[in-house]
Write an enzyme that holds these catalytic residues in place. Structure first.
Site, PDB file in Angstrom:
ATOM      1  N   CYS A 116       0.816  -1.216   0.000  1.00  0.00           N
ATOM      2  CA  CYS A 116       0.000   0.000   0.000  1.00  0.00           C
ATOM      3  C   CYS A 116       0.846   1.261   0.000  1.00  0.00           C
ATOM      4  CB  CYS A 116      -0.945   0.018   1.201  1.00  0.00           C
ATOM      5  SG  CYS A 116      -0.100   0.050   2.797  1.00  0.00           S
ATOM      6  N   GLY A 117       2.132   1.148   0.305  1.00  0.00           N
ATOM      7  CA  GLY A 117       2.988   2.308   0.257  1.00  0.00           C
ATOM      8  C   GLY A 117       2.925   3.170   1.500  1.00  0.00           C
TER       9      GLY A 117
END
Length: 285
Positions: A116-117
């Site tokens: 998801c970063g």
């Protein structure tokens, strides 16, 4: 509907001898999941158990927790270039009346995937605060499973992998009792899809939370798989390969028992050892 396997021509070379033959491959096709008619996600999967896959995905997203919250799941007409005929690669999930529909036009929730970063701490907090069935983290929890029982699970998993025997190209996830009885097994080209199919079938059958079960997976234990286990209320996750660092962090944070490198009588326990019957003389160095 897409088949689980397909045949392709291959050139086979063995000890210098060249021949042609058909080979059996695992099928892989995209599936779009819609929620209330709006696109939500696309996953590459092995066709089969598509409705369970969609339901399990929504459990891990925190949208569904019981069969009563699900109105229905249907196939939609897919874009096939043939006048909109049904491709069986698009499913639409309708929630029951009164169940809130998340605003899927906004950025996806932070606990969606391991890629998801976002920072690890945000991901850990999101899963811990979103799950509807917090795991018991007390060290006084009664022992649920013997190490010898865990040791037998990989062979039982492999013996039940029917499609893998023909293709060698599938991941598997299986649900066992704490006594080692096989309850369900699903195979898919994606390890996360196999788990979603397991969880989705449990939701459809009104069996969530799976608080007395062990989840066994055929590959590594990623953050995403730990997340899916926690969101389904599964207290023990075992894998034949390694976990990631964030997977271990999430297991510790939520109280999940996480076992990796489960091969023969050997295993590494990364978190939640209070659920295993370990020798009092076990080394702690």
């Amino acid at each position: 509907m897409g088949r689980v396997t397909e045949r392709r021509r291959v050139i086979r070379i063995r000890d210098g001898a060249v021949s042609t033959r058909p080979d059996t491959l695992v099928a892989e096709e995209p599936m779009e999941i819609r929620l209330g008619g709006k696109p939500l996600a696309i996953t590459m999967r092995t066709p089969g158990d598509d409705f369970a896959l969609a339901a399990g995905f929504l459990v891990s997203e925190g949208v569904l927790a019981s069969a009563a919250e699900l109105a229905n799941i249907v196939y939609c007409a897919g874009a096939t270039g043939e006048g909109g005929s049904n491709s069986y690669n698009v499913v639409d999930v309708r929630l029951a009346d009164g169940v809130p529909v998340p605003d899927i036009t906004l950025e996806r929730n932070v606990y969606t995937t391991s890629s998801c970063g976002l920072c690890g701490k945000a991901s850990l907090d999101a899963v811990r605060t979103t799950t509807r069935w917090p795991l018991d983290t007390s060290p006084d929890t009664p022992v649920l499973i013997e190490p010898a029982t865990l040791s037998a699970l990989p062979d039982r998993l492999r013996a039940a992998q029917r499609v893998f025997e023909r293709t060698g190209g599938l991941h598997a996830a299986a649900l066992f009792t704490t006594d080692g009885e096989l309850l369900d097994i699903r195979e898919d080209v994606g390890r996360h899809n196999a788990v979603d199919k397991i969880v989705g079938r449990a939701l459809q059958q009104g069996q969530l939370p799976l608080s007395s079960c062990v989840l066994m997976v055929s590959g590594r234990a990623s953050f995403e798989l730990v997340q899916k286990a926690v969101m389904a209320g599964i207290p023990v996750l075992a894998a034949v390969s390694a976990p990631s660092s964030l997977a271990v962090d999430l297991a510790v944070e939520t109280g999940l028992t996480l076992v990796g490198f489960l091969r023969g009588t050997s295993m590494n326990v990364y978190a939640g050892e209070h659920r295993l019957a370990l020798s009092a003389a076990a080394s702690t160095d």
